[in-house]
Write an enzyme that holds these catalytic residues in place. Structure first.
Site, PDB file in Angstrom:
ATOM      1  N   ARG A 275       0.841  -1.196   0.000  1.00  0.00           N
ATOM      2  CA  ARG A 275       0.000   0.000   0.000  1.00  0.00           C
ATOM      3  C   ARG A 275       0.879   1.251   0.000  1.00  0.00           C
ATOM      4  O   ARG A 275       0.578   2.219  -0.695  1.00  0.00           O
ATOM      5  CB  ARG A 275      -0.931   0.001   1.224  1.00  0.00           C
ATOM      6  CG  ARG A 275      -2.025  -1.058   1.157  1.00  0.00           C
ATOM      7  CD  ARG A 275      -2.957  -0.962   2.356  1.00  0.00           C
ATOM      8  NE  ARG A 275      -3.782   0.235   2.318  1.00  0.00           N
ATOM      9  CZ  ARG A 275      -4.564   0.625   3.325  1.00  0.00           C
ATOM     10  NH1 ARG A 275      -4.593  -0.063   4.455  1.00  0.00           N
ATOM     11  NH2 ARG A 275      -5.298   1.728   3.213  1.00  0.00           N
TER      12      ARG A 275
ATOM     13  N   CYS B  40      -1.215   5.787   9.235  1.00  0.00           N
ATOM     14  CA  CYS B  40      -1.589   4.529   8.594  1.00  0.00           C
ATOM     15  C   CYS B  40      -2.731   4.831   7.634  1.00  0.00           C
ATOM     16  O   CYS B  40      -2.722   5.866   6.971  1.00  0.00           O
ATOM     17  CB  CYS B  40      -1.984   3.488   9.635  1.00  0.00           C
ATOM     18  SG  CYS B  40      -3.377   3.987  10.678  1.00  0.00           S
TER      19      CYS B  40
END
Length: 275
Positions: free
Chosen positions: A172, A230
């Site tokens: 990611r 995050c």
């Protein structure tokens, strides 16, 4: 104070005499709801706390899991038996993400004695209690500001002058996949530091020395300015917790990637970080 506690210490007579408030915050993104799991079996005396409604506000421009309003959070904590002068132990069932979110919020809101059960419910070898637990209400009143918090502009600036850790999976970060948010990639200047590397195979945190070595290799040391983000500010709290175990203070960018990408004018980087 060590921000984590072992099952051995938690279940020992010396600690149990302190009558800690115990919070079950089991949560899994896209998975089954936590409350039915709690009712099917939880550590005796634990009260259930819902991450989506009690540890986060309404999703929107501030991200998928923005910080809750202090009044809402305080009410939830009092209902769960949290008092200012009483220790709190938090656990979840998966990776320590949700437990660390509760730990961070309580510490940020001024509670001085909060620990995460190392290994979560999977490490617990004692009896389980079923059904809903009614606990004596606590008296905790949030006083936000005890831990450092970043907004988007501050996170961008920290990535330039300090160390901004991206706690998501490496793919990611690199922009190869993005299963949740509208744009793939990372905040320019951020360093990839997946939370999976904070844990042993059994779900417990790696020893403090190993964590310190891991973070030092990424530039995150006690004398550096460190921040973490995050996807939505949940798993990043686990990284802040791991950094605390390693003796490295760190700020949390609570809005994280979900807030960053909500504003299409913010820059996005892809690919592996440059050494």
């Amino acid at each position: 104070m060590d921000p984590i506690i072992s099952v051995t210490e938690f279940s020992g007579d010396a600690f149990r005499t302190l009558r800690p408030a115990v919070l079950d915050v089991r949560y899994q993104l896209g998975g089954p709801a936590g409350r039915p799991q709690y009712e099917a079996g939880h550590i005796p005396g634990a009260a259930y706390v819902d991450l989506d409604t009690e540890l986060a506000g309404e999703p929107g421009a501030s991200g998928r899991h923005p910080l809750p309003e202090p009044a809402v959070f305080g009410e939830a904590m009092r209902r769960a038996g949290v008092s200012a002068g009483r220790p709190v132990v938090v656990y979840d069932g998966d990776k320590g993400w949700a437990a660390a979110r509760a730990w961070w919020l309580l510490r940020w809101a001024g509670h001085e004695d909060v620990r995460v059960l190392d290994g979560g419910l999977a490490a617990w070898d004692g009896p389980l209690e079923t059904g809903e637990r009614t606990v004596e209400p606590g008296d905790f009143t949030p006083r936000p500001g005890a831990l450092p918090l970043l907004d988007a502009d501050q996170a961008a600036a920290l990535a330039r002058r300090g160390v901004l850790l991206d706690a998501r999976a490496g793919e990611r970060y690199r922009g190869e996949v993005e299963p949740i948010d509208p744009v793939a990639g990372h905040i320019p200047g951020a360093v990839s530091a997946p939370t999976t590397e904070n844990l042993e195979a059994d779900g417990r945190f790696r020893p403090a020395g190993e964590l310190a070595e891991r973070f030092a290799a990424l530039g995150a040391t006690a004398d550096a300015e460190v921040g973490v983000y995050c996807g939505s500010g949940v798993s990043a709290a686990q990284e802040v917790l791991a950094l605390a175990v390693a003796g490295v203070p760190a700020a949390l960018y609570a809005g994280s990637w979900s807030e960053w990408t909500h504003d299409g004018s913010r820059p996005v980087a892809t690919g592996a970080q440059r050494g």
